[in-house]
Write a protein that holds these residues in place. Structure first.
Motif, mmCIF file in Angstrom:
data_model
loop_
_atom_site.group_PDB
_atom_site.id
_atom_site.type_symbol
_atom_site.label_atom_id
_atom_site.label_comp_id
_atom_site.label_asym_id
_atom_site.label_seq_id
_atom_site.Cartn_x
_atom_site.Cartn_y
_atom_site.Cartn_z
ATOM 1 N N VAL A 374 44.628 41.238 27.573
ATOM 2 C CA VAL A 374 45.640 40.594 27.643
ATOM 3 C C VAL A 374 46.722 41.892 28.413
ATOM 4 C CG1 VAL A 374 48.088 40.475 25.885
ATOM 5 C CG2 VAL A 374 45.256 40.009 24.655
ATOM 6 N N PHE A 375 46.150 43.040 27.862
ATOM 7 C CA PHE A 375 46.476 43.825 28.542
ATOM 8 C C PHE A 375 46.798 43.667 30.272
ATOM 9 C CE2 PHE A 375 46.319 48.184 31.287
ATOM 10 C CZ PHE A 375 47.789 48.641 31.422
ATOM 11 N N LEU A 376 45.071 43.670 30.851
ATOM 12 C CA LEU A 376 44.495 43.236 32.036
ATOM 13 C C LEU A 376 45.233 42.045 32.901
ATOM 14 C CD1 LEU A 376 42.501 45.015 33.835
ATOM 15 C CD2 LEU A 376 41.129 43.739 32.954
ATOM 16 N N TYR A 377 45.608 40.690 31.870
ATOM 17 C CA TYR A 377 46.159 40.057 32.391
ATOM 18 C C TYR A 377 47.572 40.102 32.763
ATOM 19 C CZ TYR A 377 41.581 37.291 32.509
ATOM 20 O OH TYR A 377 40.368 36.498 32.134
ATOM 21 N N VAL A 378 48.173 40.691 32.051
ATOM 22 C CA VAL A 378 49.733 40.926 31.848
ATOM 23 C C VAL A 378 49.798 42.311 33.076
ATOM 24 C CG1 VAL A 378 51.646 42.151 31.097
ATOM 25 C CG2 VAL A 378 49.884 40.534 29.657
ATOM 26 N N PHE A 379 49.161 42.998 32.939
ATOM 27 C CA PHE A 379 49.078 44.298 34.288
ATOM 28 C C PHE A 379 48.906 43.518 35.498
ATOM 29 C CE2 PHE A 379 47.379 47.876 36.699
ATOM 30 C CZ PHE A 379 48.435 48.184 37.243
ATOM 31 N N THR A 383 51.296 43.058 38.824
ATOM 32 C CA THR A 383 51.342 43.698 39.645
ATOM 33 C C THR A 383 50.728 42.794 40.914
ATOM 34 O OG1 THR A 383 49.305 44.403 39.420
ATOM 35 C CG2 THR A 383 50.671 45.674 38.110
ATOM 36 N N ASN A 384 50.369 41.842 40.841
ATOM 37 C CA ASN A 384 50.119 40.860 41.239
ATOM 38 C C ASN A 384 48.676 41.322 42.249
ATOM 39 O OD1 ASN A 384 52.276 38.849 41.468
ATOM 40 N ND2 ASN A 384 53.089 40.223 42.942
ATOM 41 N N ASP A 385 47.878 42.499 41.272
ATOM 42 C CA ASP A 385 46.958 42.531 42.128
ATOM 43 C C ASP A 385 45.703 42.748 40.592
ATOM 44 O OD1 ASP A 385 44.087 44.262 43.340
ATOM 45 O OD2 ASP A 385 46.037 46.639 42.239
ATOM 46 N N PHE A 386 44.589 41.662 41.195
ATOM 47 C CA PHE A 386 43.324 41.084 40.614
ATOM 48 C C PHE A 386 41.802 42.394 40.488
ATOM 49 C CE2 PHE A 386 47.118 38.006 40.554
ATOM 50 C CZ PHE A 386 47.486 37.749 39.684
ATOM 51 N N SER A 387 42.788 43.030 41.389
ATOM 52 C CA SER A 387 40.922 43.195 41.895
ATOM 53 C C SER A 387 39.900 43.788 41.016
ATOM 54 C CB SER A 387 41.541 44.714 42.487
ATOM 55 O OG SER A 387 41.712 46.250 41.933
ATOM 56 N N SER A 388 40.484 43.719 38.927
ATOM 57 C CA SER A 388 40.322 44.525 38.653
ATOM 58 C C SER A 388 38.856 43.781 37.799
ATOM 59 C CB SER A 388 40.736 45.045 37.010
ATOM 60 O OG SER A 388 41.714 44.432 36.976
ATOM 61 N N PHE A 389 39.759 42.437 38.400
ATOM 62 C CA PHE A 389 39.103 40.880 38.253
ATOM 63 C C PHE A 389 37.826 40.977 38.979
ATOM 64 C CE2 PHE A 389 42.782 40.155 36.303
ATOM 65 C CZ PHE A 389 42.317 39.422 34.786
ATOM 66 N N TYR A 390 37.282 41.572 40.595
ATOM 67 C CA TYR A 390 35.945 41.437 41.194
ATOM 68 C C TYR A 390 35.264 42.447 40.501
ATOM 69 C CZ TYR A 390 39.081 39.206 44.440
ATOM 70 O OH TYR A 390 40.231 38.214 45.145
ATOM 71 N N ILE A 417 22.873 30.096 40.717
ATOM 72 C CA ILE A 417 24.162 29.683 41.596
ATOM 73 C C ILE A 417 25.191 29.583 40.895
ATOM 74 C CG2 ILE A 417 24.740 29.321 43.998
ATOM 75 C CD1 ILE A 417 21.563 29.107 44.527
ATOM 76 N N LEU A 418 25.114 27.831 40.317
ATOM 77 C CA LEU A 418 26.542 27.642 39.482
ATOM 78 C C LEU A 418 27.212 28.886 38.381
ATOM 79 C CD1 LEU A 418 28.349 24.844 39.401
ATOM 80 C CD2 LEU A 418 26.753 24.269 37.486
ATOM 81 N N LEU A 419 26.766 29.216 37.806
ATOM 82 C CA LEU A 419 26.466 30.126 36.569
ATOM 83 C C LEU A 419 27.244 31.757 37.547
ATOM 84 C CD1 LEU A 419 24.915 29.405 33.436
ATOM 85 C CD2 LEU A 419 26.959 28.320 34.005
ATOM 86 N N ALA A 420 26.631 32.003 38.059
ATOM 87 C CA ALA A 420 26.913 33.453 39.238
ATOM 88 C C ALA A 420 28.113 33.683 38.856
ATOM 89 C CB ALA A 420 25.934 33.709 40.062
ATOM 90 N N PRO A 421 29.382 33.133 39.880
ATOM 91 C CA PRO A 421 30.712 33.279 39.963
ATOM 92 C C PRO A 421 31.318 33.539 37.926
ATOM 93 C CG PRO A 421 29.879 31.597 41.217
ATOM 94 C CD PRO A 421 28.794 31.393 40.298
ATOM 95 N N ILE A 422 30.916 32.211 37.449
ATOM 96 C CA ILE A 422 31.956 32.195 36.543
ATOM 97 C C ILE A 422 31.401 32.124 35.178
ATOM 98 C CG2 ILE A 422 32.991 30.177 37.106
ATOM 99 C CD1 ILE A 422 31.319 28.485 35.262
ATOM 100 N N GLY A 423 30.221 33.562 35.316
ATOM 101 C CA GLY A 423 29.254 34.403 34.046
ATOM 102 C C GLY A 423 30.504 35.113 33.025
ATOM 103 N N TRP A 424 31.402 35.622 34.029
ATOM 104 C CA TRP A 424 31.788 36.514 33.346
ATOM 105 C C TRP A 424 33.039 35.909 32.674
ATOM 106 C CZ3 TRP A 424 37.276 37.084 34.784
ATOM 107 C CH2 TRP A 424 37.867 36.640 36.272
ATOM 108 N N LEU A 425 32.763 34.912 33.060
ATOM 109 C CA LEU A 425 34.238 33.754 31.639
ATOM 110 C C LEU A 425 33.894 33.660 31.060
ATOM 111 C CD1 LEU A 425 36.425 31.860 34.749
ATOM 112 C CD2 LEU A 425 37.162 33.571 33.100
#
Length: 519
Positions: A374-379, A383-390, A417-425
């Motif tokens: 929750v903190f990560l998404y709000v922060f 801050t418009n900084d989504f680098s942590s998700f990368y 290949i289909l799941l790799a980009p969204i696996g973390w979600l």
């Protein structure tokens, strides 16, 4: 063609498609936000940020080390086999294997399990089905199969005839059922298989070859989820895929401390030295594994011993299963707390000083995971900084890539290949389930409420087409043609390290029940 279209437009497939589409929309929004929004400085909550970064760094380091070490396991295993190949005993190592199949209300899956075992390419086997006071048709179905199987056998029975027996254990509890099996087993190697699994034909033989190394005392198989029609199934499939792949790294440094009941194999001497299964711990397999490590024995990962298991079909069923696992792991760690930071010479220091403490740290992080997210998404929004998700995307994607490159999954390249980009979600579902299990396990331990053998409803999905499709990736690797002239078991030839007798454990009392097989 029509059948494929019907399958594609089934409710389960449509749901998966919609979920994947939604997750890709989330991913695209995050990526676009990075380019369209200017980051803003925000020094708020510095301590919380440091804590999150600290937890993430430790656990990411662990997974990085696992990814680096895992590919080396097979290389070193092959190297050991080549060095040992000239040994005189190797061509005649044909020990008897006793396969224990504990069953409690398993009428929908136990027949598939037994039929799979009967197709084993390794024939010096006895299959012992232990009915643990089932209330359904488990007993009737198994007895009918045994009667049919025996009627179809030639007379006299061939030397490589697989024995199939049924036993009844009236004292409820999986530990009691397994101990009943130990009392009647006659094999040099003991295997345990859950009654909702399908064992590939080469699995038993692939297990056996690891015990040709006299230092190996136990082995854990490669378990995969067989039912992946739902999102819950896909999440479990990915969990098992990564966790069992990482066992390659644990096997390399002998830090495996969980041999799941779905696929485990042991020398008979293990039980003579440390005693039978626990009848008080709800995860008797984890507790036994910890005792094996405590005795200084070697456990390896048998990556080619493939077993398919039925995963929970619903989210509620998955939560029930994970609650039992979590509670049992806590009980085991408390019972064997002397292993933490142990200085005993026969204890593996990487296990006692690194992996077990990290396990506790991981549980602490899990308890704070929802707050962190929750903190990560709000922060990130402020801050418009989504680098942590990368970092999450990169780590999970790299795990998918390594799986494809080093774990023979090229036939599923499109799916990966289909799941790799969204696996973390997708793993957020796992986080939700594990967090729920954590708090319920802690609450249950404080209240001392009792948990029994898991009660989530079986669907019996490991049949027919499901098994056939899942086994496409399983290649029989154990060639038994050299045993074609063998007419009787040639003995175990077991030789274990004398170090394993350093700390013998007393035999635990078990219920006395009838050990007479019934037809």
């Amino acid at each position: 063609m029509i059948q494929r279209l019907v399958t594609f437009f089934s409710p389960a497939v449509r749901t998966k498609f919609l979920v994947y589409a939604f997750l890709y929309v989330v991913l695209i929004v995050i990526i676009l936000s990075t380019f369209l929004l200017e980051p803003e400085e925000n020094a708020s909550f510095p301590i919380l940020r440091i804590i999150i970064i600290g937890f993430a760094s430790i656990l990411l380091t662990k997974y990085f080390l696992y990814m680096v070490l895992s590919p080396w396991n097979e290389i070193l295993t092959l190297h050991r086999e080549r060095r040992r190949r000239p040994a005189v005993d190797d061509m005649h190592y044909y020990p008897k294997v006793s396969i224990l199949v504990p069953a409690w209300n398993e009428e929908v899956g136990v027949i598939t399990t037994i039929n799979g075992l009967l197709k084993s390419t390794y024939k010096n086997v006895e299959i012992l089905v232990i009915d643990n006071a089932s209330k359904d048709n488990t007993a009737r179905n198994v007895k009918a199969l045994i009667k049919q199987y025996n009627a179809e056998q030639p007379s006299p029975v061939h030397a490589h005839h697989i024995e199939l027996k049924y036993f009844y254990e009236g004292t409820q509890g999986k530990g009691h059922a397994l101990n009943h099996g130990l009392r009647v087993a006659t094999g040099d190697i003991i295997m345990s298989i859950d009654a909702d699994c399908f064992v590939a034909p080469a699995t038993v033989g692939n297990f056996v070859k690891y015990f040709n190394d006299p230092t190996v005392m136990a082995a854990v198989g490669n378990v995969r989820i067989g039912n992946t029609d739902t999102i819950v199934g896909v999440v479990q499939y990915l969990e098992f895929l990564f966790s069992f792949y990482f066992k390659k790294a644990e096997s390399l440094v002998n830090t495996i401390y969980i041999i799941g009941g779905a696929a485990g194999a042991f020398r008979r001497e293990v039980f003579d030295i440390i005693g039978p299964y626990s009848t008080t711990n709800i995860t008797e397999d984890i507790e036994l594994s910890m005792r094996i490590q405590a005795a200084g024995m070697r456990i390896v990962y048998a990556h080619d011993a493939h077993v398919l298991t039925e995963g929970a079909v619903t989210l509620n069923g998955l939560m029930k299963q994970r609650l039992r696992w979590k509670r049992g792991r806590f009980e085991t760690l408390v019972e064997h707390k002397y292993m933490l930071f142990s200085r005993e010479k026969h204890h593996n220091k990487l296990l006692t000083w690194f992996l077990l403490p990290l396990t506790l740290l991981g549980e602490l992080q899990l308890g704070l995971e929802i707050t962190f997210l929750v903190f990560l998404y709000v922060f990130s929004y402020l801050t418009n900084d989504f680098s942590s998700f990368y970092s999450g995307i990169m780590v999970v994607s790299s795990m998918f890539i390594i799986q494809v490159l080093f774990d023979k999954h090229r036939e599923k390249l499109g799916g990966f290949i289909l799941l790799a980009p969204i696996g973390w979600l997708l793993f957020y579902v796992s986080t939700l389930v594990e967090t729920n299990a954590l708090f319920k396990a802690l609450w249950g331990s404080l209240r001392k409420t009792e948990l029994t053998w898991q009660k989530w409803e079986r669907q019996g999905v490991l049949t027919g087409k499901t098994v056939a499709q899942s086994l496409k990736e399983v290649t029989p690797l154990y060639n038994l043609t050299k045993y074609a002239t063998t007419t009787k078991p040639l003995g175990c030839g077991c030789r274990h390290n004398a170090r394993t007798k350093r700390r013998p454990y007393p035999q635990k009392p078990t219920a006395t029940t009838s050990s007479t097989p019934t037809d």
